[in-house]
Design an enzyme around this catalytic site. Structure first.
Site, PDB file in Angstrom:
ATOM      1  N   PRO A 603       0.835  -1.207   0.000  1.00  0.00           N
ATOM      2  CA  PRO A 603       0.000   0.000   0.000  1.00  0.00           C
ATOM      3  C   PRO A 603       0.867   1.254   0.000  1.00  0.00           C
ATOM      4  O   PRO A 603       1.850   1.337   0.736  1.00  0.00           O
ATOM      5  CB  PRO A 603      -0.796  -0.116   1.311  1.00  0.00           C
ATOM      6  CG  PRO A 603      -0.614  -1.525   1.778  1.00  0.00           C
ATOM      7  CD  PRO A 603       0.697  -1.983   1.236  1.00  0.00           C
ATOM      8  N   HIS A 604       0.485   2.237  -0.803  1.00  0.00           N
ATOM      9  CA  HIS A 604       1.200   3.508  -0.833  1.00  0.00           C
ATOM     10  C   HIS A 604       0.351   4.528  -1.577  1.00  0.00           C
ATOM     11  O   HIS A 604      -0.536   4.168  -2.347  1.00  0.00           O
ATOM     12  CB  HIS A 604       2.556   3.372  -1.529  1.00  0.00           C
ATOM     13  CG  HIS A 604       2.449   2.903  -2.952  1.00  0.00           C
ATOM     14  ND1 HIS A 604       2.294   1.573  -3.276  1.00  0.00           N
ATOM     15  CD2 HIS A 604       2.438   3.586  -4.132  1.00  0.00           C
ATOM     16  CE1 HIS A 604       2.200   1.459  -4.589  1.00  0.00           C
ATOM     17  NE2 HIS A 604       2.292   2.648  -5.131  1.00  0.00           N
ATOM     18  N   ALA A 605       0.630   5.788  -1.342  1.00  0.00           N
ATOM     19  CA  ALA A 605      -0.011   6.877  -2.075  1.00  0.00           C
ATOM     20  C   ALA A 605       1.088   7.850  -2.498  1.00  0.00           C
ATOM     21  O   ALA A 605       2.282   7.554  -2.356  1.00  0.00           O
ATOM     22  CB  ALA A 605      -1.058   7.559  -1.197  1.00  0.00           C
TER      23      ALA A 605
END
Length: 690
Positions: A603-605
């Site tokens: 998960p990452h943004a």
């Protein structure tokens, strides 16, 4: 009387007014003695005023304007071919051209002696060496009394060898000299006339070539068309796809071949496949294969984003740039066409972490082609991603304007443009453009940067700087010195790394001279944003910590699993709560983009969504959870990444990619109850990976 060494040396000398001998020997591969011999030969060949001959003085060679103009005239004029002495490598290529082109003629040793003007013993040795080279590609050089010397083997492989020769010479060696020599001697249809014909049909059918790809096509086609007329290749069954016949590339191939009286269907399909692997993909064209290629492009971008932890802001720009490369790459891989990337090793060295990430990105794609994707092709795509990942500020100036000339395609030109903007922030840049644009823009620029030392550039009478598409720090150092010395501050002078090394050696023992020299170049060019003196960016060990590792974590669903995995980053002040909310919202809108491999999520943004400090948490679920990825569910291992703007996390991501192929790592995550044990394992792996 000239030879290859003299020719290569003249081409190298006209690039700059002053050359260090040590650097020149590195660039040309000549010893100092060979260099001196070649200088003597050049001095004999050219006519110079008294005192203006080429000499080595203070370990340097200074080129006068008069000599430069003479060299340009010599290299542009083909009359000196008559007295040219080929070396063994050139003779080998020339022999192959004779055997390839005159396939129906009786060729004997006497023919070769007359053609090349050397003795019988030399020719026999040349034929032996050629035979050994061809055997590696399953091609035999056979002699019979009835037929003389002939090439025997798979026709596609025989053609493939010619293509590789021409691709390598026109790109890495930057010379088509042997081919020009052959065409001139045998009065074959010229490159210029073939180019006019090809351009007529490229306009008609809307087909585009990068400058260098067009050169490759022209030379190869000149030699190939005779075989297409008289010899049918046992083409791969894939070539018979009806979809191929519906393409504009097929109509282009048909028109070109009809012009030369070739109406064989297998020749049309063969040429069509080849054109598909050479021409530029244009995303605005409504081609039959558009949906297939665009879907592949988007899959590659999504997987790259997932593995690298980078989220591209301008998706449309990324899609368009990759489409231009991936359409021909798709057909090169599909039809197993020659893939030669002379910059492969250099790209891997300079962009090692990114190369590993791109390689991992492409692994699922390889199944489409039933064979691994060659490293040369991975290197091409790495160049594109390197340019897309760069986010440098724009600079404006009313001072000097520099034109960038790059005939190698969008990947090379994007990297060159990005590098030069950072090296020379006070310059304004035009381009990149292809060589044929320089005359049209002549009043618009003050100096030229080019990836290829084309003679036409030097006729502009403006400063010309030859640069590699992938520059190491030593090359950047030399370029900065050259440019500022010639067009910048006349008092500007970079310190000499060699002199600094000499001073250090007087007072200290140097255990790793090469490493010290490289670091000095890095420091003096000041090109990498070396925070905390870490050129490559922090390792995986440096961006995580025991307090960021959670084992046997319980979660009810994928959303809770992401929130819990990110909680430690939030607690340590590395992210804001908005960062977690953005990841969840993106996953709801785009699907499980973060599931990068079997049972693994990343998960990452984007950094702007709430990253305060670079970091990664590692979480292991007690019970795996379905994230919605049909291929890789259920997820058990979650690596939550908080990446900063400058992409310094790529080194850590490359390490993670290698770890995800390590069964021992998963075994430890499954059995350990101690975060410190996981952290120490990462420490040991870092030592092993060097």
């Amino acid at each position: 009387m000239t030879d290859e060494r003299s020719r290569i040396l003249m081409k190298r000398l006209i690039e700059r007014s002053i050359h260090e001998v040590d650097e020149l020997t590195d660039q040309t591969g000549l010893t100092k003695r060979q260099l001196e011999y070649s200088l003597d030969k050049i001095n004999e060949y050219v006519t110079t005023e008294k005192g203006s001959k080429l000499v080595i003085e203070n370990n340097r060679i200074i080129l006068t304007n008069q000599l430069r103009e003479q060299f340009i005239a010599i290299l542009s004029d083909k009359t000196y071919l008559k007295g040219y002495l080929m070396n063994a490598c050139e003779r080998s290529k020339y022999l192959y051209l004779l055997l390839f082109y005159f396939l129906d003629d009786y060729l004997s040793i006497n023919h070769f002696i007359e053609e090349l003007g050397v003795g019988k013993t030399t020719i026999i040795n040349d034929l032996k060496n050629l035979a050994i080279e061809l055997e590696r590609e399953n091609i035999q050089l056979v002699y019979t009394r009835k037929n003389g010397y002939q090439l025997v083997g798979n026709e596609e492989q025989i053609r493939y060898h010619l293509m590789k020769m021409i691709i390598w010479d026109s790109t890495e060696n930057n010379t088509v000299f042997v081919y020009d020599h052959f065409i001139e001697k045998h009065q074959i249809e010229t490159v210029d006339s073939t180019k006019q014909l090809v351009e007529k049909y490229t306009k008609r059918y809307g087909i585009s070539f990068v400058e260098n790809r067009l050169t490759e096509f022209l030379y190869t086609f000149i030699f190939l068309k005779k075989r297409l007329l008289s010899l049918t290749a046992n083409v791969n069954p894939k070539y018979q796809l009806s979809a191929l016949i519906a393409m504009k590339e097929y109509q282009f191939s048909k028109s070109i071949l009809i012009h030369f009286g070739i109406e064989d269907e297998s020749a049309r399909v063969y040429l069509c496949a080849w054109i598909l692997g050479l021409s530029i993909g244009r995303p605005n064209d409504s081609t039959k294969d558009y949906e297939t290629i665009i879907d592949l492009v988007k899959r590659i971008i999504l997987r790259f984003e997932a593995i690298s932890g980078i989220r591209f802001n301008n998706q449309e720009l990324v899609v368009r740039q990759l489409y231009t490369h991936l359409r021909p790459a798709y057909y090169r891989l599909y039809f197993k066409l020659p893939i030669v990337n002379p910059l492969h090793t250099k790209i891997r060295d300079e962009y090692n972490e990114l190369f590993n990430i791109v390689e991992e990105t492409l692994k699922p794609i390889a199944s489409l082609f039933e064979h691994p994707i060659p490293e040369d092709e991975i290197a091409f795509l790495t160049m594109h991603f390197a340019s897309l990942c760069s986010s440098f500020d724009e600079y404006t100036t009313t001072q000097k304007v520099a034109l960038i000339v790059c005939p190698n395609g969008i990947g090379s030109s994007s990297i060159v443009y990005t590098e030069l903007k950072v090296l020379f922030p006070e310059l304004s840049f035009l381009g990149p453009v292809e060589t044929n644009e320089i005359e049209r823009l002549s009043d618009s620029y003050d100096l030229i940067f080019s990836t290829v030392p084309n003679i036409r550039l030097f006729y502009t009478k403006k400063p010309v700087y030859i640069v590699s598409p992938i520059m190491n720090t030593r090359e950047k150092y030399r370029l900065i010195s050259d440019v500022y010395t010639q067009i910048g501050n006349s008092n500007f002078k970079l310190p000499s790394v060699g002199k600094i090394m000499e001073i250090i050696q007087r007072y200290a023992a140097i255990s790793e001279g090469a490493s010290l020299e490289k670091e000095l170049y890095d420091y003096l060019t000041n090109q990498e944003e070396q925070t905390e003196n870490n050129e490559e960016g922090p390792s995986l060990l440096e961006i995580t910590a025991p307090e960021l590792i959670q084992l046997d974590m319980h979660a009810k669903n994928w959303e809770e699993a992401i929130r819990l995995s990110a909680a430690s980053l939030l607690k340590e002040g590395r992210i804001t709560r908005n960062y977690i909310d953005t990841i969840i919202e993106t996953a709801k809108n785009e699907g499980p983009y973060m599931v990068i491999s079997k049972h693994v999520a990343l998960p990452h943004a984007r950094p702007v969504d709430g990253v305060e400090k670079l970091g990664m948490s590692i979480s292991v679920l007690k019970h795996p959870i379905v994230f919605g990825s049909q291929e890789n569910d259920p997820v058990k291992y979650i690596f939550c990444l908080a990446a900063t703007e400058n992409n310094r996390h790529l080194n850590a991501m490359a390490e993670l990619v290698r770890l995800l192929d390590d069964p021992q790592f998963y075994d430890l995550l499954d059995t350990s109850n101690d975060p410190n044990e996981i952290y120490h394992y990462l420490s040991r792996k870092e030592v092993l990976l060097g």
